[in-house]
Design a protein around this motif. Sequence first.
Motif, PDB file in Angstrom:
ATOM      1  N   UNK A 122       3.714  -7.035   4.549  1.00  0.00           N
ATOM      2  CA  UNK A 122       3.409  -6.025   3.551  1.00  0.00           C
ATOM      3  C   UNK A 122       3.653  -4.620   4.054  1.00  0.00           C
ATOM      4  N   UNK A 123       3.283  -4.365   5.295  1.00  0.00           N
ATOM      5  CA  UNK A 123       3.498  -3.045   5.889  1.00  0.00           C
ATOM      6  C   UNK A 123       4.986  -2.741   6.003  1.00  0.00           C
ATOM      7  N   UNK A 124       5.768  -3.722   6.410  1.00  0.00           N
ATOM      8  CA  UNK A 124       7.214  -3.522   6.518  1.00  0.00           C
ATOM      9  C   UNK A 124       7.853  -3.311   5.154  1.00  0.00           C
ATOM     10  N   UNK A 125       7.266  -3.930   4.126  1.00  0.00           N
ATOM     11  CA  UNK A 125       7.821  -3.789   2.778  1.00  0.00           C
ATOM     12  C   UNK A 125       7.437  -2.458   2.134  1.00  0.00           C
ATOM     13  N   UNK A 126       6.356  -1.839   2.606  1.00  0.00           N
ATOM     14  CA  UNK A 126       5.889  -0.570   2.028  1.00  0.00           C
ATOM     15  C   UNK A 126       6.944   0.509   2.234  1.00  0.00           C
ATOM     16  N   UNK A 127       7.225   1.257   1.193  1.00  0.00           N
ATOM     17  CA  UNK A 127       8.273   2.278   1.278  1.00  0.00           C
ATOM     18  C   UNK A 127       7.767   3.602   1.836  1.00  0.00           C
ATOM     19  N   UNK A 128       6.449   3.787   1.865  1.00  0.00           N
ATOM     20  CA  UNK A 128       5.894   5.075   2.270  1.00  0.00           C
ATOM     21  C   UNK A 128       5.341   5.040   3.694  1.00  0.00           C
ATOM     22  N   UNK A 129       5.296   6.219   4.308  1.00  0.00           N
ATOM     23  CA  UNK A 129       4.812   6.347   5.679  1.00  0.00           C
ATOM     24  C   UNK A 129       3.291   6.253   5.757  1.00  0.00           C
ATOM     25  N   UNK A 130       2.619   6.737   4.732  1.00  0.00           N
ATOM     26  CA  UNK A 130       1.155   6.715   4.739  1.00  0.00           C
ATOM     27  C   UNK A 130       0.653   5.446   4.052  1.00  0.00           C
ATOM     28  N   UNK A 131      -0.240   4.736   4.742  1.00  0.00           N
ATOM     29  CA  UNK A 131      -0.725   3.451   4.267  1.00  0.00           C
ATOM     30  C   UNK A 131      -2.238   3.501   4.069  1.00  0.00           C
ATOM     31  N   UNK A 132      -2.702   2.895   2.984  1.00  0.00           N
ATOM     32  CA  UNK A 132      -4.126   2.838   2.680  1.00  0.00           C
ATOM     33  C   UNK A 132      -4.491   1.378   2.404  1.00  0.00           C
ATOM     34  N   UNK A 133      -5.458   0.856   3.137  1.00  0.00           N
ATOM     35  CA  UNK A 133      -5.778  -0.568   3.081  1.00  0.00           C
ATOM     36  C   UNK A 133      -7.147  -0.822   2.456  1.00  0.00           C
ATOM     37  N   UNK A 134      -7.223  -1.913   1.726  1.00  0.00           N
ATOM     38  CA  UNK A 134      -8.497  -2.452   1.267  1.00  0.00           C
ATOM     39  C   UNK A 134      -8.298  -3.945   1.034  1.00  0.00           C
ATOM     40  N   UNK A 206      -9.491   1.727   4.959  1.00  0.00           N
ATOM     41  CA  UNK A 206      -8.857   2.209   6.185  1.00  0.00           C
ATOM     42  C   UNK A 206      -7.472   2.752   5.856  1.00  0.00           C
ATOM     43  N   UNK A 207      -7.109   3.874   6.483  1.00  0.00           N
ATOM     44  CA  UNK A 207      -5.795   4.476   6.229  1.00  0.00           C
ATOM     45  C   UNK A 207      -5.158   4.906   7.548  1.00  0.00           C
ATOM     46  N   UNK A 208      -3.857   4.711   7.642  1.00  0.00           N
ATOM     47  CA  UNK A 208      -3.140   5.230   8.804  1.00  0.00           C
ATOM     48  C   UNK A 208      -1.649   5.325   8.497  1.00  0.00           C
ATOM     49  N   UNK A 209      -0.946   6.107   9.325  1.00  0.00           N
ATOM     50  CA  UNK A 209       0.496   6.238   9.164  1.00  0.00           C
ATOM     51  C   UNK A 209       1.185   4.997   9.716  1.00  0.00           C
ATOM     52  N   UNK A 210       2.285   4.676   9.094  1.00  0.00           N
ATOM     53  CA  UNK A 210       3.036   3.500   9.527  1.00  0.00           C
ATOM     54  C   UNK A 210       3.481   3.631  10.982  1.00  0.00           C
ATOM     55  N   UNK A 211       3.760   4.859  11.419  1.00  0.00           N
ATOM     56  CA  UNK A 211       4.194   5.079  12.799  1.00  0.00           C
ATOM     57  C   UNK A 211       3.129   4.639  13.799  1.00  0.00           C
ATOM     58  N   UNK A 212       1.846   4.792  13.439  1.00  0.00           N
ATOM     59  CA  UNK A 212       0.783   4.339  14.333  1.00  0.00           C
ATOM     60  C   UNK A 212       0.827   2.820  14.500  1.00  0.00           C
ATOM     61  N   UNK A 213       1.194   2.143  13.439  1.00  0.00           N
ATOM     62  CA  UNK A 213       1.294   0.686  13.477  1.00  0.00           C
ATOM     63  C   UNK A 213       2.380   0.245  14.448  1.00  0.00           C
TER      64      UNK A 213
END
Length: 371
Positions: A122-134, A206-213
């Motif tokens: 899912x993270x790889x499929x996300x088009x945006x750099x900022x990610x918000x999880x629940x 929880x939220x973080x930038x994809x680069x942190x991942x």
Amino acid sequence: METVLFGLFIAYLAFFTLQFIYYGFIFSRFSFAQPQEGTPKSIAVSVIICAKNELENLKKNLPHFVSQNYPNYELVLIDDASSDDSLELLEEYERMYPFIKLVKVENNEAFWGNKKFALTLGIKAAKNEYLLFTDADCRPNDANWIAEMTAHFTAKKTIVLGYGAYEKIKGSFLNKIIRYETAITAIQYFSWAKVGKPYMGVGRNLAYKKSEFFNVRGFMDHMKIRSGDDDLFINQAANAQNTTINFNSESFTYSEAKKTYLDWFKQRRRHVSTSKYYKTFDKLQLTTHFVSQFFFLTLAIVLLAFQYNWILVAGILGFRYIFNWIIIGYGCSKLKEKDIIFGYPLFELLLMITQINVFITNLFSKPVHWK
């Protein structure tokens, strides 16, 4: 006997001192903190929700996510090989809303039943750099949830820890214990983040930038550990420079708490089994807090039973309860959990007994994780 009791009294004072340090110098950092207003942004965000056999929860909660008051977001819905009708519902939502991206995960023999594998896709499929999880069983507290969480991103703060609360059940004693444990956990991880030693977060918010991942190779270092897509990741990736917290009520998420003690006990077993993989300092501070709490109360009972310096022992015990009560009370108020404050002494004791039971049970059998 007098010598033994004197030694126990010295130990009692030592454990009291440790408790005072934890509550007076660490947990108070959150409890007495003022909410920080973030700067409103319109950055592109990908909201990621992973679901496995969550049909009823998805029916109830998805409407809250597709109606967020935010101009620029996509909703990444991950179906992790559900065997119920979750996939059909998600496909229906994908047809209805153009900003939804559906990720279909098929069973993989190497990663079967591993939520981290599904989340990685899912993270790889996300088009945006900022990610918000629940989670699929969560709902945002407000239509401004995305706006509130993203407002706390800055050039340096690329990880935002939020609060995942549980719904109140009127008249349920178990519900209050669960919410007490959740609030205490939040007070701890929020406080340590403010001290500059973040050690965990919750996947419910929880939220973080994809680069942190990708900086920590995602979940690769702990992929074989079924749980920990939230706390183990934060334990590895978060530091004083890149992490901030958000405890404004608009940023909260809510989910249904377990309704039986057995179900909650199983959930606690999963959570506790993950903490043994934390960094050494984090394991040490968590263990020290529990040990000082347990032996302080145990020694108080022993010393009072033998009436050794009982006035001083009782005075210290009373001071400790009142002092901690104030710290916990302010913290719970910030988390909108005022109704559990008055049960503190009893809830602390019951939670301590549960934690010991969880620890012993986990020694003899492995907890059940994501299926």
